[in-house]
Design a protein around this motif. Structure first.
Motif, PDB file in Angstrom:
ATOM      1  N   ARG A  67       6.560  11.625  -8.005  1.00  0.00           N
ATOM      2  CA  ARG A  67       5.821  12.893  -7.970  1.00  0.00           C
ATOM      3  C   ARG A  67       6.422  13.787  -6.892  1.00  0.00           C
ATOM      4  NH1 ARG A  67       0.792  11.868 -10.646  1.00  0.00           N
ATOM      5  NH2 ARG A  67       0.288   9.653 -10.680  1.00  0.00           N
ATOM      6  N   TYR A 121      -7.917   1.023   2.483  1.00  0.00           N
ATOM      7  CA  TYR A 121      -6.733   0.338   2.999  1.00  0.00           C
ATOM      8  C   TYR A 121      -7.106  -1.022   3.570  1.00  0.00           C
ATOM      9  CZ  TYR A 121      -2.707  -0.618   6.019  1.00  0.00           C
ATOM     10  OH  TYR A 121      -1.641  -1.205   6.647  1.00  0.00           O
ATOM     11  N   TRP A 145       0.840  -1.203   0.000  1.00  0.00           N
ATOM     12  CA  TRP A 145       0.000   0.000   0.000  1.00  0.00           C
ATOM     13  C   TRP A 145       0.874   1.252   0.000  1.00  0.00           C
ATOM     14  CZ3 TRP A 145      -5.093   1.240  -0.439  1.00  0.00           C
ATOM     15  CH2 TRP A 145      -5.504   2.511  -0.012  1.00  0.00           C
ATOM     16  N   ARG A 146       1.946   1.251   0.790  1.00  0.00           N
ATOM     17  CA  ARG A 146       2.845   2.412   0.855  1.00  0.00           C
ATOM     18  C   ARG A 146       3.614   2.602  -0.449  1.00  0.00           C
ATOM     19  NH1 ARG A 146       3.697  -0.009   5.802  1.00  0.00           N
ATOM     20  NH2 ARG A 146       5.751  -0.794   5.199  1.00  0.00           N
ATOM     21  N   LYS A 152      -4.036   2.862  -6.593  1.00  0.00           N
ATOM     22  CA  LYS A 152      -5.051   2.777  -5.542  1.00  0.00           C
ATOM     23  C   LYS A 152      -6.426   3.143  -6.087  1.00  0.00           C
ATOM     24  CE  LYS A 152      -1.761   3.797  -1.856  1.00  0.00           C
ATOM     25  NZ  LYS A 152      -1.282   4.802  -0.896  1.00  0.00           N
ATOM     26  N   GLN A 153      -6.483   4.131  -6.994  1.00  0.00           N
ATOM     27  CA  GLN A 153      -7.754   4.496  -7.609  1.00  0.00           C
ATOM     28  C   GLN A 153      -8.271   3.383  -8.508  1.00  0.00           C
ATOM     29  OE1 GLN A 153      -6.855   8.214  -9.532  1.00  0.00           O
ATOM     30  NE2 GLN A 153      -7.143   9.411  -7.663  1.00  0.00           N
ATOM     31  N   ASP A 207       2.620   2.698 -10.200  1.00  0.00           N
ATOM     32  CA  ASP A 207       1.296   3.109 -10.660  1.00  0.00           C
ATOM     33  C   ASP A 207       0.702   2.139 -11.686  1.00  0.00           C
ATOM     34  OD1 ASP A 207       2.834   3.710 -12.885  1.00  0.00           O
ATOM     35  OD2 ASP A 207       2.004   5.698 -13.180  1.00  0.00           O
ATOM     36  N   ASP A 210       1.207   3.949  -5.965  1.00  0.00           N
ATOM     37  CA  ASP A 210       0.883   5.328  -6.317  1.00  0.00           C
ATOM     38  C   ASP A 210      -0.639   5.514  -6.258  1.00  0.00           C
ATOM     39  OD1 ASP A 210       1.796   7.942  -7.539  1.00  0.00           O
ATOM     40  OD2 ASP A 210       0.380   7.286  -9.088  1.00  0.00           O
ATOM     41  N   ARG A 211      -1.070   6.743  -6.191  1.00  0.00           N
ATOM     42  CA  ARG A 211      -2.510   7.019  -6.090  1.00  0.00           C
ATOM     43  C   ARG A 211      -3.293   6.483  -7.286  1.00  0.00           C
ATOM     44  NH1 ARG A 211      -0.939  13.086  -6.697  1.00  0.00           N
ATOM     45  NH2 ARG A 211      -0.990  13.336  -8.953  1.00  0.00           N
ATOM     46  N   GLU A 212      -2.668   6.419  -8.476  1.00  0.00           N
ATOM     47  CA  GLU A 212      -3.370   5.881  -9.646  1.00  0.00           C
ATOM     48  C   GLU A 212      -3.680   4.391  -9.473  1.00  0.00           C
ATOM     49  OE1 GLU A 212      -1.678   6.739 -13.466  1.00  0.00           O
ATOM     50  OE2 GLU A 212      -1.349   8.838 -12.945  1.00  0.00           O
TER      51      GLU A 212
END
Length: 191
Positions: free
Chosen positions: A167, A107, A92-93, A100-101, A177, A96-98
């Protein structure tokens, strides 16, 4: 004489002559404008090299040395943590946010292992090699070949794409990502 000037044949001939005069004028104008050489005019060619440039040549492939060490480390840790499901909190850490999206999960849901990362057993992994597909500032795409150790399931080596993004500048961490198999086998729907 006036009848000849009014005849269709004369009118056609006049149109053709006019067109030829116009074309000759345009050619003369273009020749004078493009053909004039003046020492005070800047050079129009940006490349003064005598070497010809092939516009269809493929750019050189990036090398392993072009990949930042931190990106290679993050990729290796992600393979063990997420792909092998060995350490999902760490995965999870490293995501990247992509990514996760794409999961669309919290989580807590991520920790169940139902994530958008294809599983591959990393326990007893015999080898992992990578080749570089893309390296740009803040972006790396690698092709990873995972070779399992001896197994009873007949599992063979599998290639995956892994995308990493940085980023927030040169000091920011590299995060994954994208993760997908190189070869996807289409399975027909059940009858």
């Amino acid at each position: 004489m006036i009848e000849r000037l009014r005849s269709p044949g004369f009118a056609r001939a006049l149109v053709w002559v006019s067109a030829l005069v116009l074309i000759a004028g345009v050619v003369a104008f273009v020749t004078v404008q493009l053909g004039s050489s003046d020492d005070t005019t800047p050079a129009t060619a940006a490349n003064t090299s005598t070497e010809e440039v092939d516009p269809f040549a493929t750019p050189p492939l990036p090398k392993e040395s072009d990949v930042p060490k931190a990106a290679r480390t993050a990729a290796g840790e992600f393979v063990l943590a997420a792909v092998g499901r060995e350490d999902l909190p760490k995965a999870w850490r490293l995501a990247d946010r992509e990514l996760k999206q794409a999961c669309g999960c919290t989580y807590k849901q991520w920790l169940t292992g139902d994530i958008p990362v294809q599983y591959f057993p990393t326990n007893g992994l015999r080898g992992a090699a990578f080749s570089v597909n893309e390296v740009t500032p803040g972006r790396v795409v690698l092709q990873v070949l995972l070779t399992p150790g001896p197994n009873k399931d007949g599992l063979e080596a599998q290639a995956f794409y892994i995308g990493l993004r940085q980023r927030g500048g040169a000091k920011a961490p590299w995060l994954v990502d994208y993760w997908a198999p190189v070869n996807v086998v289409a399975v027909p729907a059940a009858p």
